[in-house]
Design an enzyme around this catalytic site. Structure first.
Site, short mmCIF file in Angstrom:
data_model
loop_
_atom_site.label_atom_id
_atom_site.label_comp_id
_atom_site.label_asym_id
_atom_site.label_seq_id
_atom_site.Cartn_x
_atom_site.Cartn_y
_atom_site.Cartn_z
N ASP A 152 39.65 -16.54 50.65
CA ASP A 152 40.59 -16.28 51.73
C ASP A 152 39.79 -15.76 52.93
OD1 ASP A 152 42.90 -16.00 53.11
OD2 ASP A 152 43.76 -14.43 51.86
N THR A 187 20.95 -3.42 10.78
CA THR A 187 19.67 -3.36 11.51
C THR A 187 19.58 -4.35 12.65
OG1 THR A 187 18.58 -4.97 10.05
CG2 THR A 187 18.54 -2.66 9.37
#
Length: 912
Positions: A332, A728
């Site tokens: 816009d 892990t």
């Protein structure tokens, strides 16, 4: 369809008498009893929403994602095989992943509810022949409402008396208020252009009028936009669709491997059905990257958090990645490229131009006599008020004129202005003039402002310094016309200001025709809604990054073109398409226009037009970002791949419909977000390589077990595998998502929408290179422990056997070897082609912390009795640890050599 759902069957632009007849009302309004009956018929004047709660469906989806379904299968198989701890562990993984993803992705769809905020709580209606204050929700067609300055209009209505200036920006995108009058009749224009109609959700900035309501609730223009926004479904982001495809691919591979190897394990390896099921569960769990979804979600969440500090609030996590793949930004103008604040840039008089720099007069005092008179006229012929800290009230143009008058040293106190005012002739959009009669300097003055082409015919002379004037000859009028045109070509709005001192014996004029004659022109005032200072640089970065910018605005084409040219979006002569032209354009023609014309400005665009543009661009394969701040932008913001709303100037409707809100209303923040999106996407690929590289070492132990016919004990238990996958792996993967951006990130074109997040080369590198190396190393550690203890194939290693403790150490060695390979993979995955030295070994401290946590967790799982009992691990001796220490360097070093060869091959190819 119920009677309430039907739209009114009359034309609101017909003559007032006919409209009143069709509405079965009069200028005196309705009776309270009749209003109550109509309320039952038409329903309350409010915005409603279809559908019910959506969160149960969204939560259920998290439990039925392809990867989750695969884990459900694995849990079921484990339960049937009697491995209850494994089944419970897998279910816990499913629940944690689902809840985490649900919490991160849940967003409230409040676009329609936000529209309700544009309906005022109370309204003034003529009921029972007198003005009453009523609940806005009780207004019905046929009610006559009273609208005054500052009122928010609460229904679509036709003016029957008086005139108003109305801020229609929430519906049309126009930054300038529009004049609406009962005396103006427009019958062959669209409703929003009809000058005798006002609409729900807009605001009266000046004047007073009465109007008859012809539409309420969902039948209003704002209700139509609400319904349109409700029907527009949010499209799946590129990352979401690609992850879904990858998930199905993984699921198919995992199921195929599991089903294929069950008969292999039973027939060729001679395993029992129970052992075969254990084998199948291991394959399934080993093939499913349980950490993929939470790690992607966490990486996106961290990207969202980083963008908040940069001025952007992202409401949907995947929007970060979507911005990174954006190829077209439809922006816009008002409030996005510009500051949404009118400013006077130049005050021109016959003595010269007075340039206004940041509101400060830069002209010398010697050429200020006429400018001072012009400032006094601007202040008198004005209804705005300047408040403290920018809290101004009134029309943006009049506010700009007051600011300029104040900068020129003129008194702009509103109380003093009202005390001196004798008469006012309101701005007339037909005449394009406004005038006041004021007491000043011991006399009575007529002060006039208006469009130059409208005011100049009313002027006879032009003021000069020294108190003299000169006649407005034809030559001088021509020069003035050329000056006005030059300002207009620069995208400036131009007003002319004039005055006339009444003779002592001259009565105060009662008609504007008598006031607005024989005027003396004081000069011209050029003003603009200036572009934001950071926009030009942001636009240049977009062009460098291959991101196309298209202006789509409700404003006038000339103004939009000038701003687009100033900030570098287009050249001086872009292709301008007005709303009427776009409405007549067929879809193939629009596709050709968007494909062939690189510099485009769509002016006077309607909500439907913005939707058409977004759909056409997406059909061409573009990833579209749409900016906006008004109610009229809401449907397009929802349709685009990512809707970007302005946080300060934007309406609540736009903010709720958008997926990203710019808290600083700065277009440049979009470029920062695009860069962040590209960085996040690159990093997602890095940790995908990292996660997928572990699939091979996870599957290898089960293949060794099955293909040996059970003579080699299972090198890794299922619970150890789950601990490796979930415990892990996550932090280092997340740390890879925080890798700094690589050089040249914004110098490459956007990736195609069809480009997958996973490329074949990534899988080859992960599965067949890094994965194979890690598998060989982890199996080497397993056999090192067993063979050192005198184990031979087929020796018993179960509970009670002499080698049982050694077997537990061997599986622990496999577990630790995989973690060591994981560390090497983490460093290798940090770059695709560049050497680790070029990016710095210690440049990602989060990765170092993640590896430290990973090693600490491994020590906890290996050396603490509770976890030893749960996972079947055992403490390792120093020589075993020493055997594993080189693993990370071997994995990373091998990939470093591979990347060196790739760079060398690329350099050789480029030199040829």
């Amino acid at each position: 369809m119920t009677e309430q759902d039907e739209r009114p069957r009359f034309d609101p632009t017909e003559r007032v008498e006919l409209l009143l007849r069709d509405l079965r009302t009069s200028r005196h309004g309705l009776s309270s009893r009749e209003a109550e009956r109509r309320l039952v018929h038409y329903g309350p004047n409010e915005i409603t929403r279809r559908g019910g709660r959506r969160w149960p469906k969204e939560l259920a989806f998290q439990f039925t994602h392809p990867l989750a379904l695969l884990l459900w299968v694995a849990a079921g198989l484990a339960w049937l095989a009697g491995i209850v701890p494994v089944a419970i562990a897998i279910v816990i993984v499913i629940v944690v992943n689902a809840l985490f993803a649900f919490v991160q992705e849940t967003q409230a769809e409040r676009a329609v509810e936000a529209l309700a905020a544009y309906l005022p709580v109370r309204a003034k209606a003529v009921r029972d022949g007198r003005v009453q204050t009523v609940e806005a929700t009780t207004l019905v067609p046929g009610d006559v409402v009273v609208i005054g300055e500052g009122d928010r209009i609460c229904a679509d209505a036709r003016l029957v008396e008086g005139g108003l200036e109305v801020d229609l920006s929430t519906l049309t995108g126009e930054s300038m208020p529009a004049y609406r009058s009962a005396d103006l009749l427009d019958t062959r224009v669209s409703l929003l252009q009809a000058r005798d109609l006002v609409f729900s959700g807009t605001t009266c900035t000046e004047g007073e009028a009465r109007a008859v309501v012809f539409a309420t609730g969902m039948h209003t223009e704002i209700g139509r936009i609400a319904a349109l926004s409700e029907r527009v479904e949010r499209a799946e982001s590129p990352l979401e669709s690609q992850v879904r495809r990858v998930a199905w691919l993984i699921a198919i591979i995992a199921v195929a491997l599991g089903v294929a190897f069950i008969p292999v394990a039973m027939v060729f390896a001679g395993l029992s059905l129970g052992d075969a099921v254990v084998f199948a569960v291991g394959l399934l769990v080993g093939n499913v990257p349980e950490g993929l979804l939470p790690v992607i979600t966490l990486a996106l969440a961290l990207g969202v958090r980083g963008l908040v500090h940069a001025g952007a609030v992202v409401k949907r996590l995947s929007a970060v990645e979507t911005l990174g793949s954006t190829s077209v930004i439809c922006t816009d103008k008002t409030g996005t490229l510009t500051e949404n604040h009118m400013r006077v840039t130049t005050v021109w008089t016959n003595a010269g131009a007075v340039r206004m720099q940041d509101g400060v007069d830069s002209a010398p005092a010697s050429s200020r006599q006429v400018a001072d008179r012009l400032a006094a006229a601007m202040s008198a012929c004005n209804n705005a008020e300047l408040g403290d800290a920018g809290a101004h009230v009134g029309d943006p143009t009049e506010i700009a004129l007051l600011e300029a008058a104040s900068a020129l040293g003129c008194q702009v106190d509103p109380d003093e202005r009202r005390r001196r005012r004798v008469r006012q002739f309101h701005f007339d959009p037909v005449l394009k003039l406004m005038s006041t009669v004021d007491e000043r300097d011991g006399g009575i003055w007529v002060d006039v402002k208006g469009a130059p082409e409208a005011l100049l015919p009313h002027c006879a002379t032009m003021a000069e310094d020294g108190g003299t004037s000169r006649p407005l000859s034809e030559g001088l009028r021509h020069e003035l016309g050329e000056r006005v045109d030059s300002y207009a070509r620069a995208g400036l709005r131009v007003l002319a200001v004039a005055e006339r001192r009444l003779r002592p014996d001259e009565p105060v004029p009662l008609r504007r025709e008598d006031a607005e004659r024989d005027l003396e022109l004081l000069g011209l005032v050029a003003m603009q809604d200036p572009p934001r200072p950071q926009v030009a640089d942001a636009v240049a970065q977009c062009h460098t990054a291959g991101v196309r910018i298209i202006v789509v605005t409700g404003d006038h084409g000339l103004t939009a073109t000038a701003i687009a040219s100033q900030v570098g979006i287009t050249g001086e002569h872009p292709t301008v398409v007005n709303g009427d032209e776009l409405e007549r354009m067929h879809e193939p023609d629009l596709d050709v226009l968007l494909r062939n014309e690189k510099e485009l400005v769509f002016a006077r665009s309607s909500p439907e037009a913005k939707l058409r543009i977004a759909d056409a661009l997406r059909a061409e394969g573009h990833v579209v970002a749409m900016t906006g701040d008004g109610v009229n932008d809401a449907p397009a913001l929802r349709r685009a791949d990512i809707g970007v709303a302005m946080g300060r100037a934007g309406t609540d409707v736009a903010k709720e419909a958008a997926t990203m809100v710019l808290t600083d209303d700065n277009f440049a923040t979009i470029v920062t977000a695009v860069r962040a999106g590209r960085q996040v996407y690159d990093n997602i690929r890095k940790f995908i390589v990292y996660i997928f590289a572990h699939s091979t070492p996870e599957i290898t132990p089960f293949l060794v077990f099955a293909l040996s016919g059970g003579s080699i004990p299972l090198p890794l238990t299922v619970l150890q595998l789950l601990a490796f996958d979930v415990g892990t792996e996550t932090l280092p993967a997340l740390a890879l998502g925080r890798e700094p951006a690589e050089p040249g990130l914004m110098n490459r074109p956007p990736r195609r929408r069809s480009e997958g997040v996973i490329r074949p080369g990534m899988l080859v590198r992960a599965w067949l290179f890094l994965g194979v190396i890690s598998s060989v190393l982890s199996m080497a550690g397993f056999f090192y422990v067993l063979l050192s203890a005198g184990w031979h194939p087929g020796d018993p290693t179960g509970p009670g056997a002499p080698l049982h403790h050694v077997y537990q150490q061997a599986t622990t060695m496999t577990f630790l070897g995989m973690i060591a390979g994981q560390v090497g993979t983490a460093f290798a995955a940090r770059t695709d082609r560049a050497s680790l030295r070029s990016v710095g070994v210690f440049s990602n401290p989060l990765l170092l912390w993640g590896i430290g946590f990973e090693l600490a967790l491994a020590a906890l799982l290996i050396y603490t009795p509770p976890f030893q009992d749960l996972l079947g691990t055992a403490a390792l001796t120093p020589d075993m640890i020493a055997f594993v220490l080189p693993f990370p360097f071997i994995v990373w070093g091998a990939d470093e050599i591979r990347r060196w060869l790739v760079r060398r091959r690329a350099a050789a190819k480029q030199s040829r």
